[in-house]
Design an enzyme around this catalytic site. Sequence first.
Site, mmCIF file in Angstrom:
data_model
loop_
_atom_site.group_PDB
_atom_site.id
_atom_site.type_symbol
_atom_site.label_atom_id
_atom_site.label_comp_id
_atom_site.label_asym_id
_atom_site.label_seq_id
_atom_site.Cartn_x
_atom_site.Cartn_y
_atom_site.Cartn_z
ATOM 1 N N ASN A 1 -1.039 -4.103 -2.149
ATOM 2 C CA ASN A 1 0.033 -3.355 -1.761
ATOM 3 C C ASN A 1 0.777 -3.905 -0.863
ATOM 4 O O ASN A 1 0.676 -4.416 0.173
ATOM 5 C CB ASN A 1 -0.517 -1.961 -1.091
ATOM 6 N N LYS B 1 2.135 -4.689 -10.570
ATOM 7 C CA LYS B 1 1.102 -5.064 -11.290
ATOM 8 C C LYS B 1 1.062 -6.064 -12.362
ATOM 9 O O LYS B 1 0.148 -7.132 -12.525
ATOM 10 C CB LYS B 1 0.491 -3.735 -12.338
#
Length: 588
Positions: A160, A357
Amino acid sequence: MRTYDKTDVALPLAPRNEEETTVLLQEALGMAATTGLLMRSAGGSRTDSAHVKPAFCHAPVCLLPNALPVQEYVKARRLATIWNLLVARIAHDGPWLLQTLASVLPHDEFTRRLVEIFQAINGAGRDVQKIQLGITRSDYMLHAGESGSGSPELKQVEINTIAASFGCLSTQVTRLHQYLVQKVLGHSRLSSKSFILPHNETMRGLAHGLAAAHKEYLRQESVMFKPSQPSRPGRRPCVLMLVQADERNINDQKLLEICLWEEFGVLLHRATLLEVARNAHLDLQRRQNLLLVSPLISDTGEEDVQEAEVEVTVAYFRAGYDPSDYSSEGEWKGRELIEMSAAIKCPSISHHLAGTKKVQEALCRPGVLERFLKDAEDVDAIRNCFVGLYGLDPECEGATAAVAAACNSPQHFVLKPQREGGGHNLYDQDLVEALSQMTAEERAAYILMEKIRPPPFEAFFLRDCSVLRGLAVLELGVYGVYLGDGEGKRVILNESVGHLLRTKLASSHEGGVAAGFAVLSSPLLVGGGEDSGILSKKYFSTLREFTMSARVWRRQRFWKIGATGIAFWGVGLFLTYIAVSKRSGKLQ
């Protein structure tokens, strides 16, 4: 009276009976209320059309800490500084970043808009701030493998790079568990031969990172502008926290704001992206300083509220990671204004994109990690925490085989879009239906990931003032703070500052606390593998290196207090010398 089995290594600490569970519950609720371990209730109570009277409840937590192998915790903490540097270098490598995301953009409007801002700023040479602040959180789960044999190892779920939350509440959860373990369960020490409940300095570590970035911005200003070119009088420098209008996790943010002020004397102001678009502008007479009109208490000491300007030193994003944060063009305008400014961004738009991602999947390809990391041991350490990741764009080798494998055995995979915040991934039959309905080009906006298989254990959940017991799995997040340039040539700060443990029901796929899937917990470090059952002395000394933010803060305070003490001691010694000399007749 019901008794609980404490022989399982996953339950080294557990209530002995229902009466003790009740005591733990009451103590936990009281501790949560007094330490700010709270979240705003959904909706709140509306007083009129424009204002909401917030109502709060305790944050969802585990009643007691959960067991985690100590060697895996140490491994994850050590990886944080490598991840910090890796992400910074990825963010700096614009051509590689754009090439990696190219196949995603035609079918992912949100990522495309972020990339357009990135291209507009860098293509026009308008990036006036080369220093970036990264507050990252790398999330891991224990992976037991398909056979379940051998010692479970931590494997990365995701990294993150924007709005990594719950750091401050996690600090308070550790305080809660330390209190309950000592007072209710009767353990006089928080470390023994069988377990360690480690300290968690995340709140102070994050505040230290923001304060260091704030200080760096002010240093830049003093170097670039002469004293004869001061900023406008009354313009207060501050950290700007970008927040959501309906934020529920407000206590996590306010605890950080208070710590930043009390420990480092740095002002923090909160605003939404839309408020930035409406109330902010760039000072083009200096270096595109970001100025925000804000109501402030008068500096004259009067209690009247006046409108004044704050100068944004650091733009800290706790919003802007999800398409729902951009409900109009106003929010996009606010984001672009921030990115064009001289403020140090946390994260910058490129740092944000480095956490997608697709980038995570690309790092698994042969030779990619070596592009950014020169140390072979660092490369191996990062690569060993990966599970299988597969790109689905038509040009990606093995994409067709990966889709076929996922459709045939969906229980082994998870389908992920380029999103943060939980609730976006697809599993099982939903995964099969999505892959079957999408074209090959549309699949490029997703990645396939091998499903991590964590070993389940019994846990006690505290939700809505009630205790539930169920089969659970855990997810460890490790916070890293990086302040420096993207090349790694000037590194001001690179630290592993703390941890977050989330526990969820084993039947739940998602792991977000804010999304309602998990509860907050603390890691109880136990022996594993060859150290099974007993913690060797090396772990007690090793764990000391992971209170970096506390050490820095204490060292700064030591020198500040120590220098003052030495000065007083020197003056006192000199006066004593004079007094003694006068008595002995040496001085007339």
